[in-house]
Motif scaffolding. Structure first.
Motif, PDB file in Angstrom:
ATOM      1  N   PHE A  13       0.863  -1.138   0.123  1.00  0.00           N
ATOM      2  CA  PHE A  13      -0.046  -0.009  -0.026  1.00  0.00           C
ATOM      3  C   PHE A  13       1.013   1.223  -0.094  1.00  0.00           C
ATOM      4  N   LEU A  24      -6.552   1.036   3.771  1.00  0.00           N
ATOM      5  CA  LEU A  24      -5.731  -0.266   4.237  1.00  0.00           C
ATOM      6  C   LEU A  24      -6.777  -0.561   5.244  1.00  0.00           C
ATOM      7  N   LYS A  25      -7.546   0.100   6.447  1.00  0.00           N
ATOM      8  CA  LYS A  25      -8.253  -0.341   7.295  1.00  0.00           C
ATOM      9  C   LYS A  25      -9.528  -0.954   6.678  1.00  0.00           C
ATOM     10  N   THR A  27      -9.604  -2.575   3.654  1.00  0.00           N
ATOM     11  CA  THR A  27      -9.196  -3.610   3.161  1.00  0.00           C
ATOM     12  C   THR A  27      -8.962  -4.903   4.242  1.00  0.00           C
ATOM     13  N   TYR A  36       0.477  -7.348   4.621  1.00  0.00           N
ATOM     14  CA  TYR A  36       0.460  -5.917   4.201  1.00  0.00           C
ATOM     15  C   TYR A  36       1.755  -5.145   4.423  1.00  0.00           C
ATOM     16  N   TYR A  38       3.003  -1.284   4.397  1.00  0.00           N
ATOM     17  CA  TYR A  38       2.416   0.251   4.106  1.00  0.00           C
ATOM     18  C   TYR A  38       3.413   1.254   3.940  1.00  0.00           C
ATOM     19  N   SER A 213     -12.776   4.103  -0.466  1.00  0.00           N
ATOM     20  CA  SER A 213     -12.192   2.921   0.375  1.00  0.00           C
ATOM     21  C   SER A 213     -12.509   1.500   0.222  1.00  0.00           C
ATOM     22  N   ILE A 239       0.824  -6.904   9.412  1.00  0.00           N
ATOM     23  CA  ILE A 239       1.081  -5.514   8.876  1.00  0.00           C
ATOM     24  C   ILE A 239       2.399  -4.797   9.129  1.00  0.00           C
TER      25      ILE A 239
END
Length: 263
Positions: A13, A24-25, A27, A36, A38, A213, A239
């Protein structure tokens, strides 16, 4: 490399700062088992006031960083970077799914509420051809008005998500629009969902506030399924959050916005 190894690779991301965390939240709700990485480029933020070619170069650098870390798919979770570079990115990296984000104008129009639709975004997003083409598609059905919000990203990046300073800023930017009927506000920057609460205070509860989103998260899921890249592991994904800035606060801030403890 075995299929299982490829499928367990992270999804990258990218945003100019903390804004893409809103994508992302969402997703994480739809694809909780994926891993993930980021990357926020806060050192060079905001992109929305930079020249187009500079935005393209910064975006390509960020995407290459994520690819070097083995990402199996990329989400450009930034409206400005998407507008400036998504087509060139897809030409350059044909081997990998690259998902962008655009203002969620379609759902706003389909609500068919009385009043105009406002699109709040950075100056560069609003100036790009990609944006004007999007507006043309729906302009025949609704009155659509652009609201450039230079300075709002910086307010959010420093951690201000509500309060008097933000309230004053929003009232100033929306001063003309508040004198007319507003059906909905489309948030055309991934930073903006984090100030939804204060924005709702300014415009009133009757005005719908929409962002892109969920549409982006669902498009990512569709692409992963199409390419058979879904992580089939039953365990919850990990994450990792990176930032180009030396401000340690920003990484902690991202985890806080995700409502997660640092990994």
């Amino acid at each position: 490399m075995e299929l299982e190894d490829v499928n367990s690779r992270p999804i990258g991301f990218f945003d100019t700062g903390v804004g893409g965390i809103s994508v992302l939240k969402k997703t994480l709700e739809i694809l909780p088992n994926e891993n993930y990485i980021y990357f926020g480029d806060s050192k060079n933020a905001p992109y929305g006031v930079r020249p187009l070619e500079e935005v393209k170069k910064l975006t390509f650098n960020a995407i290459q960083l994520l690819l070097d870390k083995g990402c199996k798919a990329i989400v450009v979770a930034c409206n400005t970077a998407t507008s400036a570079a998504i087509e060139d990115l897809r030409k350059e990296y044909k081997h990998i799914p690259i998902i962008g984000i655009e203002p969620a104008l379609k759902p706003a129009v389909e609500m068919r509420k009385k009043g105009k639709i406002l699109i709040m975004a950075t100056p560069l997003t609003l100036a790009e051809k990609k944006f004007s083409n999007l507006v043309k598609v729906y302009a025949k059905d609704s009155v659509i008005e652009s609201v450039p919000c230079a300075g709002l990203v910086e307010i959010i990046e420093k951690g201000t998500l509500e309060g008097k300073e933000l309230n004053r800023f929003l009232k100033q930017k929306l001063a003309k629009s508040l004198k007319t009927d507003i059906a909905a506000i489309v948030l055309g920057c991934t930073h903006y969902p984090f100030i939804r609460k204060e924005l709702q205070k300014v415009v009133g509860k009757a005005v719908s506030i929409i962002d892109g989103s969920e549409g982006t998260a669902r498009e990512l899921k569709r692409k992963l399924e199409e390419k058979e890249l879904v992580n089939t592991s039953l365990s919850k994904g990990k994450i990792e959050i990176l930032n180009s800035s030396e401000e340690e606060f920003l990484v902690r801030y991202c985890y806080k916005l995700l409502e997660l403890k640092e990994h």
